[in-house]
Enzyme design. Structure first.
Site, PDB file in Angstrom:
ATOM      1  N   GLN A 225       0.864  -1.176   0.000  1.00  9.04           N
ATOM      2  CA  GLN A 225       0.000   0.000   0.000  1.00  9.04           C
ATOM      3  C   GLN A 225       0.905   1.232   0.000  1.00  9.04           C
ATOM      4  O   GLN A 225       1.456   1.616   1.031  1.00  9.04           O
ATOM      5  CB  GLN A 225      -0.928  -0.047   1.211  1.00  9.04           C
ATOM      6  CG  GLN A 225      -1.750  -1.348   1.266  1.00  9.04           C
ATOM      7  CD  GLN A 225      -2.766  -1.482   0.132  1.00  9.04           C
ATOM      8  OE1 GLN A 225      -3.626  -0.609  -0.048  1.00  9.04           O
ATOM      9  NE2 GLN A 225      -2.663  -2.553  -0.642  1.00  9.04           N
TER      10      GLN A 225
ATOM     11  N   GLY B 199     -11.788   1.910   4.481  1.00 11.62           N
ATOM     12  CA  GLY B 199     -10.827   1.153   3.673  1.00 11.62           C
ATOM     13  C   GLY B 199      -9.941   2.042   2.801  1.00 11.62           C
ATOM     14  O   GLY B 199     -10.137   3.265   2.720  1.00 11.62           O
ATOM     15  N   HIS B 200      -9.017   1.406   2.128  1.00 11.79           N
ATOM     16  CA  HIS B 200      -8.052   2.154   1.312  1.00 11.79           C
ATOM     17  C   HIS B 200      -8.729   2.813   0.105  1.00 11.79           C
ATOM     18  O   HIS B 200      -9.685   2.296  -0.438  1.00 11.79           O
ATOM     19  CB  HIS B 200      -6.885   1.283   0.851  1.00 11.79           C
ATOM     20  CG  HIS B 200      -7.237   0.014   0.154  1.00 11.79           C
ATOM     21  ND1 HIS B 200      -6.298  -0.874  -0.286  1.00 11.79           N
ATOM     22  CD2 HIS B 200      -8.435  -0.540  -0.185  1.00 11.79           C
ATOM     23  CE1 HIS B 200      -6.887  -1.891  -0.852  1.00 11.79           C
ATOM     24  NE2 HIS B 200      -8.170  -1.717  -0.815  1.00 11.79           N
ATOM     25  N   ASN B 201      -8.202   3.973  -0.260  1.00 12.92           N
ATOM     26  CA  ASN B 201      -8.632   4.706  -1.462  1.00 12.92           C
ATOM     27  C   ASN B 201     -10.010   5.337  -1.331  1.00 12.92           C
ATOM     28  O   ASN B 201     -10.513   5.925  -2.283  1.00 12.92           O
ATOM     29  CB  ASN B 201      -8.642   3.805  -2.706  1.00 12.92           C
ATOM     30  CG  ASN B 201      -7.407   2.947  -2.818  1.00 12.92           C
ATOM     31  OD1 ASN B 201      -6.318   3.413  -2.564  1.00 12.92           O
ATOM     32  ND2 ASN B 201      -7.576   1.684  -3.146  1.00 12.92           N
TER      33      ASN B 201
END
Lengths: 327, 327, 327
Positions: free
Chosen positions: B182, B223-225
């Site tokens: 990441q 979560g990511h993004n």
């Protein structure tokens, strides 16, 4: 790491049918127990396991005693599961006794906080200004008790617990949110256990209250101004929204929720994954779970569910039509 | 611990009908307020409480003023709840003012991190390499801000918050999972508040973004993004999966969820416990909650739910049959 | 912060159609990539983006190669997404290599704990008595590994993870709860990744077990005595109740749950927000989600849902009536 059967019944009571000199080297479930291990039979539906168990002794109720002693030594007590609980405590006391009171040097304790001399404060805990920690209470590592919050006697707070973060309170000012300062605190009674990473927020004006004997599992969120009644237990991941009042002796299943400002009576039991959307004044067992299906069945049924009110109307129309025809 | 009514209106505005020299010793809800306490009436449906309250003064809107002043001193303002929010801030400022800027000696701050001189960094926080903490921002104890993550001005991050853990990204390699590093970070705007033990993951290639004025309660997973738009608020235990884009001025109820890669328009409101399974392009209020019932009713209805698509077919067959007969 | 295309294929393999001397300055999704960035095309449905992408190079499968090379340099590999995962690892290794083994001075490690010489232990971690940390394993900051718990090799535990808090076990003694001491521990295999603030409780009598290759996202609760099989992955906010046995290669969606004592076969896939209420012996995809609707539609349908068993009876009555008439 052994305990004589005789020592066990001397300490915890019960009628021993078997050799008091037998060394017990471990506790185990009936099904997987090995020789020199002690087990228990609480639920009569597992009675058949008595014949095949390798356990050296089994804790049983009087009703199971006759069958049990055909196969294995036994300790006869009225409540085998409760006896087993006390046995785990004895086991731990003998084999891994808790240390005396201590405050780990890495803990950050405000000078104004009152930590009882008998408490155990683990590594990297934070106890803020004017917080109080009661007698024989244990904070595992990494627990935070915020300013003015009070924890009673004989409590256990597991790692990562946060007591007294701000409740979630904001007033709208156009599009933006204006913070409502959370001026209350948290009061936790005696004999409360709180699981890892669980959060209990401080009240807005008065205090969030957790009464004596409450047991909270991990990763639970208790909002501001909530009151949780005596001996109520909640499983992991439950969320209780602000100002909910939950009675005594309730159980709330894992990942269930309670909306804000609701009142739950004593002895209310909520199933896992169920959301309480209205106050409940009657003891009982309440559920709201969408049933699990294989995905393709779910797709069909869930799509139909969105037409359900319409289906009811169509059914009613058919009923009326048939009634008409009868005339 | 008292504040004169005159001081309050001098600071916060509003028209005082009553004695400016009266000492207010606490803030309380209308129903439970005692003498020398100040309360507020925001929702007209509680108007009847004006007659019975023991509060010494009540904050009311112009429409309630006539009724209120029959019973009690009052402060008349256009938005009583907003005024009350500002009053809690005044109360706190007077009675428990925040300390000046500080970095607690137990905090672990990487030398390359940029912490604004006006920030407050609590005990046992971790601020990693090249992270940035903005002006007047407060990290309570035990907050982690990961490398290269940035937190804006006037933010509050409560205990146990984790900013910038790795997003959950893996590619399948046969049965095993290959980690997708990441490489992004987290960008948090100004005036953001983040509740205890909430987690915001770093992006995979670009950054996870929390815009200005967002308010997140406890135990939330972002979560990511993901991008969360201005002034959006989420209650406890919400989960937002990776790459979801959430608009401005949304509210998401407790324990609700948003699946990955979805887009939510501005002004979308999601009820507690509801899962957003498709993008929502139209402002509005959306819900998907299985209703709570007593357990025995639930058992019957949930079992029937699994046959729902079949019931629809049977209904259709009946309708067709009746149509046929009419011919 | 650049990497030559030639270096990439030398390290990771693949057939390069393009200039090996081209410097790649970043990785990006196909849609948003800029010049000098490298992207990937995994899902054929995004093939049309090849024509418009500004990326300097795209990782594609052989089937996409012809189309891709019309527009852009490409690396041809069998599994573009897996290749991309490895590329993120290469990117990180080159630009932000992990430090060598270390134990941060603020970590609290019991002298009896066994930490492998190659492990990395972050700030403010706690590793208790007789715990074990395997080779090349990384504990980010603020991780707790409780006494006697073991973490295998090449694991990553993110901030706030709590391994080995007590399982939630109590026996009723009248209204109060008697604690069942949790005498087991937690065993975590190799190549396991555990997300921020996730909790894995220790077993009651034997150990909670997380097998090799398991990937857990943030804020997950794993109860005592649970076993999670090899390479199973769970998204954020999942709750697994005590003594559940979950097979290998399963996936469990965000905020889903598994009740206690259930058994899930290998290759079972549970949708987000779904509760597993019975054992699943057959691989497959299972779902139980209440569908999202606009709130007013939901109100009607949810109210009708509470009458569903009754509707079925009425439908059956109509069917019978029509049958009767036919006679």
């Amino acid at each position: 790491m052994a305990l004589r059967l005789g020592t066990i019944v001397q300490d915890l009571g019960g009628e021993l049918l078997g050799d008091p000199n037998l060394d017990i080297e471990g506790l185990a479930p009936l099904e997987t127990a090995q020789a020199k291990q002690l087990s228990f039979l609480s639920n009569p539906k597992f009675q058949h396991q008595l014949a095949s168990t390798a356990a050296s002794c089994v804790i049983v109720s009087p009703a199971m005693a006759e069958e049990a002693q055909k196969h294995v030594a036994c300790i006869i007590v009225d409540q085998p599961y409760l006896y087993f609980a006390r046995l785990t405590q004895l086991w731990r006391k003998v084999h891994a006794p808790l240390p005396g009171p201590y405050i780990h040097p890495s803990a950050v304790i405000d000078p104004s906080a009152q930590v009882h001399a008998s408490a155990r404060i683990g590594a990297l805990c934070v106890v803020e200004r004017n917080a109080r920690i009661g007698a024989d209470t244990e904070l595992k590592s990494g627990v935070t008790v915020g300013e003015r919050c009070a924890v009673g006697a004989r409590c256990v707070l597991h790692s990562g617990v946060v007591i007294g973060a701000d409740g979630f309170g904001f007033a709208k000012d156009g599009d933006r949110w204006e913070k409502i300062e959370q001026l209350g605190a948290v009061q936790i009674g005696d004999d409360v256990e709180i699981g890892a990473n669980t959060c209990i927020d401080r009240g807005t004006l008065s205090d969030t209250v957790i009464e004596d004997g409450v047991k909270l599992d991990n990763l639970i969120q208790i909002g501001h101004n909530v009151r949780v009644g005596r001996n109520t237990a909640m499983a992991g991941c439950v969320g209780v929204a602000g100002s909910a009042i939950i009675g005594a002796n309730c159980t709330i299943g894992g990942s269930a929720g309670v909306l804000g400002h609701l009142v739950l009576a004593d002895n209310v039991h909520i199933s896992s994954f169920s959301l309480v959307t209205r106050s409940i004044h009657k003891p009982g067992h309440y559920t709201g779970i969408y049933p699990l299906e294989d995905n393709s069945s779910w797709e069909k049924n869930a799509a139909t569910l969105k037409q359900l009110a319409g289906l009811r109307e169509r059914l009613r129309a058919l009923e009326n039509e048939l009634k008409e025809r009868k005339k």
